[in-house]
Design an enzyme around this catalytic site. Structure first.
Site, PDB file in Angstrom:
ATOM      1  N   VAL A 104      27.394  34.727 -22.757  1.00  0.00           N
ATOM      2  CA  VAL A 104      26.118  34.865 -23.457  1.00  0.00           C
ATOM      3  C   VAL A 104      25.657  33.513 -24.000  1.00  0.00           C
ATOM      4  CG1 VAL A 104      24.932  35.956 -25.416  1.00  0.00           C
ATOM      5  CG2 VAL A 104      26.581  37.273 -24.068  1.00  0.00           C
ATOM      6  N   CYS A 105      26.596  32.707 -24.446  1.00  0.00           N
ATOM      7  CA  CYS A 105      26.272  31.444 -25.133  1.00  0.00           C
ATOM      8  C   CYS A 105      25.342  30.524 -24.342  1.00  0.00           C
ATOM      9  CB  CYS A 105      27.550  30.707 -25.523  1.00  0.00           C
ATOM     10  SG  CYS A 105      28.587  31.620 -26.689  1.00  0.00           S
ATOM     11  N   PRO A 106      25.593  30.270 -23.041  1.00  0.00           N
ATOM     12  CA  PRO A 106      24.694  29.351 -22.344  1.00  0.00           C
ATOM     13  C   PRO A 106      23.270  29.882 -22.216  1.00  0.00           C
ATOM     14  CG  PRO A 106      26.244  30.345 -20.801  1.00  0.00           C
ATOM     15  CD  PRO A 106      26.716  30.675 -22.186  1.00  0.00           C
ATOM     16  N   GLU A 154      21.604  31.468 -24.531  1.00  0.00           N
ATOM     17  CA  GLU A 154      20.948  31.130 -25.794  1.00  0.00           C
ATOM     18  C   GLU A 154      20.685  29.630 -25.892  1.00  0.00           C
ATOM     19  OE1 GLU A 154      22.468  34.033 -29.198  1.00  0.00           O
ATOM     20  OE2 GLU A 154      24.056  32.739 -28.447  1.00  0.00           O
ATOM     21  N   ILE A 155      21.713  28.847 -25.614  1.00  0.00           N
ATOM     22  CA  ILE A 155      21.630  27.398 -25.801  1.00  0.00           C
ATOM     23  C   ILE A 155      20.549  26.793 -24.916  1.00  0.00           C
ATOM     24  CG2 ILE A 155      22.909  25.229 -25.538  1.00  0.00           C
ATOM     25  CD1 ILE A 155      25.462  26.915 -26.226  1.00  0.00           C
TER      26      ILE A 155
END
Length: 210
Positions: A63-65, A67-68
């Protein structure tokens, strides 16, 4: 995740959590920006810019990439309203750099338009109340900090839920708008829409017009 839920339930008792309306905990840390190692200090932005400070669990995850890169792709919209973005995780600057140097199609970030801060000591995550102690990673906390260094908005998502750039921008613009005296923003307010005066007469005028 049961451990994350348990942490949230007891966090207020275990930590002196920063509250909306109070000064944000200051920090100084290494970060990666433009494929270089830099030093970042939160208080350097006081008197200059708003700050979107968001925490994410780990580099090279799932999920993190999304958002970033979403925040990076719309960085110019934040710049136009005098706001810097800082991403934070417990990874080292070397991990951040490797992730930035990995192409997006391979799960990497590519070049970003804002710094990724390294919180290897976990002190930043702990001071903002987002650290899950028994996992050693941060929940998805997001804080909007004004030019006086005061936290004006905070949200914390569980690990599996990504955040919305649209909603972050909407909230930021509303916060900047209500800096004007005697103006408040109703639910879902966007720039150009009607606001209201926070008094009986003003609220009646608002409700009569909708």
């Amino acid at each position: 995740d049961a451990r994350a839920r348990s942490f949230v339930a007891r966090a207020a008792a275990e930590y002196d959590l920063p509250l909306v309306g109070n000064k944000a905990p200051d920090f100084a840390a290494e970060a990666v920006f433009d494929q270089e190692f830099i030093n970042v200090k939160l208080s350097d932005y006081i008197g200059k810019k708003y700050v979107i400070l968001f925490f994410y669990p780990l580099d090279f995850t799932f999920v993190c990439p999304t958002e970033i890169t979403a925040f990076s792709d719309r960085h110019e919209e934040f710049e136009k309203i005098n706001t810097e973005i800082l991403g934070v995780s417990v990874d080292s600057v070397f991990s951040h750099l490797a992730w930035v140097q990995t192409e997006r199609k391979s799960g990497g970030l590519g070049d970003l338009k804002y710094p990724l801060v390294s919180d290897v000591t976990k002190s930043i995550s702990k001071s903002f109340g987002v650290l899950i102690p028994d996992q050693g990673i941060a929940l998805r906390g997001l804080f909007i900090i004004d030019k006086e260094g005061v936290i004006q908005h905070s949200t914390i998502n569980n690990l599996g839920i990504g955040r919305s750039v649209d909603e972050t921008l909407r909230t930021l613009r509303a916060l900047q708008y209500v800096k004007k005296p005697d103006e408040v923003c109703p639910a879902g307010w966007k720039p150009g829409e009607k606001s209201m005066k926070p008094d009986p007469k003003g609220s009646k005028e608002y409700f009569a017009a909708i």
